[in-house]
Design an enzyme around this catalytic site. Structure first.
Site, mmCIF file in Angstrom:
data_model
loop_
_atom_site.group_PDB
_atom_site.id
_atom_site.type_symbol
_atom_site.label_atom_id
_atom_site.label_comp_id
_atom_site.label_asym_id
_atom_site.label_seq_id
_atom_site.Cartn_x
_atom_site.Cartn_y
_atom_site.Cartn_z
ATOM 1 N N LYS A 158 67.208 56.732 71.529
ATOM 2 C CA LYS A 158 66.562 57.395 70.394
ATOM 3 C C LYS A 158 67.415 57.256 69.143
ATOM 4 O O LYS A 158 68.648 57.281 69.217
ATOM 5 C CB LYS A 158 66.359 58.888 70.696
ATOM 6 C CG LYS A 158 65.432 59.133 71.876
ATOM 7 C CD LYS A 158 65.459 60.574 72.347
ATOM 8 C CE LYS A 158 64.534 61.455 71.533
ATOM 9 N NZ LYS A 158 64.401 62.799 72.164
ATOM 10 N N GLY A 164 59.015 60.909 63.754
ATOM 11 C CA GLY A 164 57.708 60.262 63.893
ATOM 12 C C GLY A 164 57.615 59.329 65.088
ATOM 13 O O GLY A 164 56.797 58.420 65.118
ATOM 14 N N GLY A 165 58.456 59.577 66.080
ATOM 15 C CA GLY A 165 58.373 58.777 67.301
ATOM 16 C C GLY A 165 58.893 57.348 67.148
ATOM 17 O O GLY A 165 58.729 56.528 68.049
ATOM 18 N N HIS A 235 53.990 58.573 70.774
ATOM 19 C CA HIS A 235 54.911 59.703 70.596
ATOM 20 C C HIS A 235 54.537 60.575 69.410
ATOM 21 O O HIS A 235 55.362 61.297 68.875
ATOM 22 C CB HIS A 235 56.367 59.245 70.444
ATOM 23 C CG HIS A 235 56.874 58.472 71.622
ATOM 24 N ND1 HIS A 235 56.935 59.001 72.879
ATOM 25 C CD2 HIS A 235 57.334 57.198 71.725
ATOM 26 C CE1 HIS A 235 57.420 58.085 73.716
ATOM 27 N NE2 HIS A 235 57.656 56.982 73.046
ATOM 28 N N GLU A 275 61.810 71.936 69.388
ATOM 29 C CA GLU A 275 60.959 71.144 70.272
ATOM 30 C C GLU A 275 61.657 70.896 71.605
ATOM 31 O O GLU A 275 62.815 70.475 71.635
ATOM 32 C CB GLU A 275 60.618 69.803 69.620
ATOM 33 C CG GLU A 275 59.831 69.953 68.333
ATOM 34 C CD GLU A 275 59.241 68.637 67.839
ATOM 35 O OE1 GLU A 275 58.180 68.690 67.202
ATOM 36 O OE2 GLU A 275 59.835 67.574 68.075
ATOM 37 N N GLU A 287 64.739 68.453 69.579
ATOM 38 C CA GLU A 287 65.136 68.491 68.171
ATOM 39 C C GLU A 287 64.600 69.755 67.525
ATOM 40 O O GLU A 287 63.735 70.435 68.074
ATOM 41 C CB GLU A 287 64.616 67.264 67.419
ATOM 42 C CG GLU A 287 63.106 67.203 67.338
ATOM 43 C CD GLU A 287 62.627 66.178 66.320
ATOM 44 O OE1 GLU A 287 63.354 65.882 65.354
ATOM 45 O OE2 GLU A 287 61.501 65.679 66.477
ATOM 46 N N ASN A 289 62.798 71.020 64.001
ATOM 47 C CA ASN A 289 62.200 70.677 62.720
ATOM 48 C C ASN A 289 62.447 71.828 61.765
ATOM 49 O O ASN A 289 62.055 72.965 62.025
ATOM 50 C CB ASN A 289 60.710 70.407 62.868
ATOM 51 C CG ASN A 289 60.460 69.092 63.569
ATOM 52 O OD1 ASN A 289 61.077 68.079 63.241
ATOM 53 N ND2 ASN A 289 59.594 69.089 64.546
ATOM 54 N N ARG A 291 61.343 72.859 58.926
ATOM 55 C CA ARG A 291 60.294 72.918 57.897
ATOM 56 C C ARG A 291 59.029 73.464 58.528
ATOM 57 O O ARG A 291 58.986 73.704 59.722
ATOM 58 C CB ARG A 291 60.024 71.500 57.389
ATOM 59 C CG ARG A 291 59.685 70.576 58.545
ATOM 60 C CD ARG A 291 59.128 69.253 58.125
ATOM 61 N NE ARG A 291 59.112 68.301 59.212
ATOM 62 C CZ ARG A 291 58.177 68.207 60.142
ATOM 63 N NH1 ARG A 291 57.145 69.040 60.125
ATOM 64 N NH2 ARG A 291 58.234 67.318 61.096
ATOM 65 N N ARG A 337 43.674 66.876 65.480
ATOM 66 C CA ARG A 337 44.024 66.116 64.275
ATOM 67 C C ARG A 337 42.993 65.010 64.083
ATOM 68 O O ARG A 337 42.840 64.134 64.947
ATOM 69 C CB ARG A 337 45.403 65.475 64.415
ATOM 70 C CG ARG A 337 46.512 66.478 64.457
ATOM 71 C CD ARG A 337 47.832 65.789 64.154
ATOM 72 N NE ARG A 337 48.935 66.627 64.558
ATOM 73 C CZ ARG A 337 50.178 66.450 64.144
ATOM 74 N NH1 ARG A 337 50.472 65.449 63.318
ATOM 75 N NH2 ARG A 337 51.143 67.237 64.551
HETATM 76 P P1 ADP Z 1 60.549 62.323 66.747
HETATM 77 O O1 ADP Z 1 61.432 63.102 65.844
HETATM 78 O O2 ADP Z 1 60.558 60.870 66.459
HETATM 79 O O3 ADP Z 1 59.186 62.905 66.858
HETATM 80 P P2 ADP Z 1 61.302 63.512 69.314
HETATM 81 O O4 ADP Z 1 62.683 63.640 69.780
HETATM 82 O O5 ADP Z 1 60.612 64.759 68.842
HETATM 83 O O6 ADP Z 1 61.242 62.382 68.181
HETATM 84 O O7 ADP Z 1 60.424 62.877 70.442
HETATM 85 C C1 ADP Z 1 59.072 62.546 70.208
HETATM 86 C C2 ADP Z 1 58.327 62.406 71.517
HETATM 87 O O8 ADP Z 1 58.944 61.402 72.344
HETATM 88 C C3 ADP Z 1 58.322 63.652 72.368
HETATM 89 O O9 ADP Z 1 57.307 64.537 72.001
HETATM 90 C C4 ADP Z 1 58.107 63.058 73.743
HETATM 91 O O10 ADP Z 1 56.757 62.708 73.909
HETATM 92 C C5 ADP Z 1 58.893 61.754 73.716
HETATM 93 N N1 ADP Z 1 60.273 61.933 74.249
HETATM 94 C C6 ADP Z 1 61.384 62.253 73.534
HETATM 95 N N2 ADP Z 1 62.473 62.374 74.341
HETATM 96 C C7 ADP Z 1 62.055 62.098 75.601
HETATM 97 C C8 ADP Z 1 62.692 62.048 76.901
HETATM 98 N N3 ADP Z 1 64.000 62.281 77.069
HETATM 99 N N4 ADP Z 1 61.921 61.751 77.975
HETATM 100 C C9 ADP Z 1 60.586 61.492 77.836
HETATM 101 N N5 ADP Z 1 59.940 61.515 76.644
HETATM 102 C C10 ADP Z 1 60.641 61.814 75.542
#
Ligand code: ADP
Length: 446
Positions: A158, A164-165, A235, A275, A287, A289, A291, A337
């Site tokens: 990551k 935003g995935g 995501h 989250e 994470e 957020n 806001r 949405r």
């Molecule tokens: P962003 O800030 O890009 O939205 P996130 O950390 O919130 O990133 O992750 C977005 C999405 O990615 C999550 O809602 C989940 O669906 C998937 N995800 C993130 N981390 C994991 C993980 N360790 N295992 C499986 N899916 C994950």
């Protein structure tokens, strides 16, 4: 209390914020790019200022243009809305340097939570459960392979500055690490200008559960329960509901208290969302957020609390008007949405709205900026409406949603409406039996 707030955003969220400003007797200033001149938020605001050309980098992300607009109109605070500059530390700092109030947390918390590696470590130190993985940045594919020996496969790379995935890549075995690591780094660099990545164990069947909090500057913190945002594509969230069928009242209470304590000890002030992934009864922090979020309305519907109003009150130095023990979770709410995009490929579909009819009735809330003959520009997010349904329980909420989504007419562009119509009739959705991978696995057969 503020006299005039400039809303540094566009579309449905700008309208959402200015409605609350009006209710509170606060004047509002809209900003807009050239093409957004006739958008609803511009028409509804007390004043408006054009801040630049169509591309967001030259308008909604143009810090100096926004600050000039605020000075010109004598605004005493800036609400950044969602996305754009809402989590930008530099912007928040500059707003206060210009003698105005940034309606959001302290810049130091924006910085801390904006770096996901720092955020995870900070939260773990505050007693929040996190996903296993690298301690910090992963510097090489070799290092990743070493860590995965103990965390196990699959693993997920990551982006430290991600959102935003984007910038996420899975590796199922040591052989896949080199490629996934390289791709995650280059995607992170391209999207966020920062190629640092970290690694987590990739959970196979989690739900996405997030906890909404509001904290004032007197050490009062409340949580508004959870939102289940497991139905996602790429995501990104598409369908959000509260409460989650996966949580018992005890679990909700337990995580709610852990989060409240952590947020209080962090000294955080403002609205925010933590989250989590939730699997086999365990929470794993992803994470925070810092806001307002798109899906905040779901929590408003079941608690009766206007989150934006509390956010503005807190920013102006007032105390939270609510106590945790007085917050009641009533009924069920789901947000759908509606994006202007192809329902299968999710490719954005800008263009003219030829026909438009919004459903209504008890428990049907539409947050949207679009109107008949409005031309959706290709420059911004594809979200064009949020249909938020509430009812006394989940089954009635889904029944009401079927009716409302069937009534909804948006012609001229592709939208996600049809996909939602299928979702609210699907047996897994009706049973509440899904995880974050469900939509991608079931899209073809819907
Ligand atoms: P962003 O800030 O890009 O939205 P996130 O950390 O919130 O990133 O992750 C977005 C999405 O990615 C999550 O809602 C989940 O669906 C998937 N995800 C993130 N981390 C994991 C993980 N360790 N295992 C499986 N899916 C994950």
């Amino acid at each position: 209390m503020f006299k005039k707030i400039l809303i540094a955003n566009r579309g449905d969220i700008a309208i959402r914020i200015l409605r609350t400003c009006k209710e509170m007797g606060i004047k509002s200033v809209a900003v807009h790019s050239l093409i957004d001149e006739s958008l609803m938020h511009v028409k509804l605001a007390d004043e408006s200022v054009c801040i630049g050309p169509n591309r967001s980098s030259e308008s909604y992300l143009n810090i100096s243009a926004i600050l000039s607009a605020a000075e010109l109109t004598n605004a005493d605070a800036i609400h950044p809305g969602v996305g754009f500059l809402s989590e930008n530390e530099k912007f928040a700092k500059m707003v206060s340097e210009h003698g105005m109030k940034f309606i959001g947390p302290d810049p130091k918390h924006l910085a801390q939570m904006g770096d996901k590696i720092v955020a995870k470590k900070t939260m773990a130190d505050l007693g929040i459960p996190v996903v296993k993985g690298s301690d910090g940045e992963v510097k090489s594919a070799e290092e990743a392979k070493e860590i995965a020996k103990t965390s196990g496969y699959p693993v997920l790379f990551k982006a430290a500055s991600g959102g935003g995935g984007k910038g996420m890549k899975v590796a199922n075995s040591p052989e896949e690490i080199d490629n996934a690591f390289k791709m995650a780094k280059s995607e992170a660099k391209a999207n966020f200008g920062d190629d640092s990545v970290y690694m987590e164990r990739y959970l196979s069947h989690p739900r996405h559960i997030e906890i909404q909090i509001i904290a004032d500057s007197f050490g009062n913190v409340v949580h508004l329960g959870e939102r289940d945002c497991s139905i996602q594509r790429n995501h990104q969230k598409l369908f959000e509901e509260s409460p989650s069928v996966a949580l018992t009242p005890e679990k909700r209470q337990e995580i709610g208290e852990i989060v409240r304590n952590a947020v209080r000890n962090l000294g955080y002030v403002g609205v925010g969302t933590l989250e989590f992934l939730y699997e086999n009864g365990e929470f794993f922090f992803m994470e925070m957020n810092t806001r307002l979020q798109v899906e905040h309305s779901v929590s408003e519907q079941i608690t009766g609390i206007d989150i934006v109003k509390e956010q503005i009150r807190i920013a102006s130095g007032e105390k939270l008007s609510i106590k945790q023990e007085n917050i009641q979770f009533k009924g069920h709410a789901i947000e759908f949405r509606i994006n202007a995009e192809h329902p299968e490929t999710f490719v954005p579909s800008p263009g003219k709205i030829e026909e438009l009819y919004f459903p209504g009735g008890n428990g049907v809330r539409i947050d949207s900026h679009i109107y008949r003959n409005y031309v959706i520009p290709p420059y911004y997010d594809s979200l064009i409406a949020k249909v938020i349904i509430s009812a006394e329980d989940r089954d009635s909420c889904l029944a009401k949603a079927r009716q409302a989504l069937d009534e909804l007419v948006i012609d001229g562009v592709y939208t996600t409406t049809d996909l939602h119509r299928k979702l609210v009739r699907n047996k897994d959705i009706l049973a509440g039996d899904f995880d974050i991978h469900w939509l991608e696995n079931n899209l073809r057969s819907l």
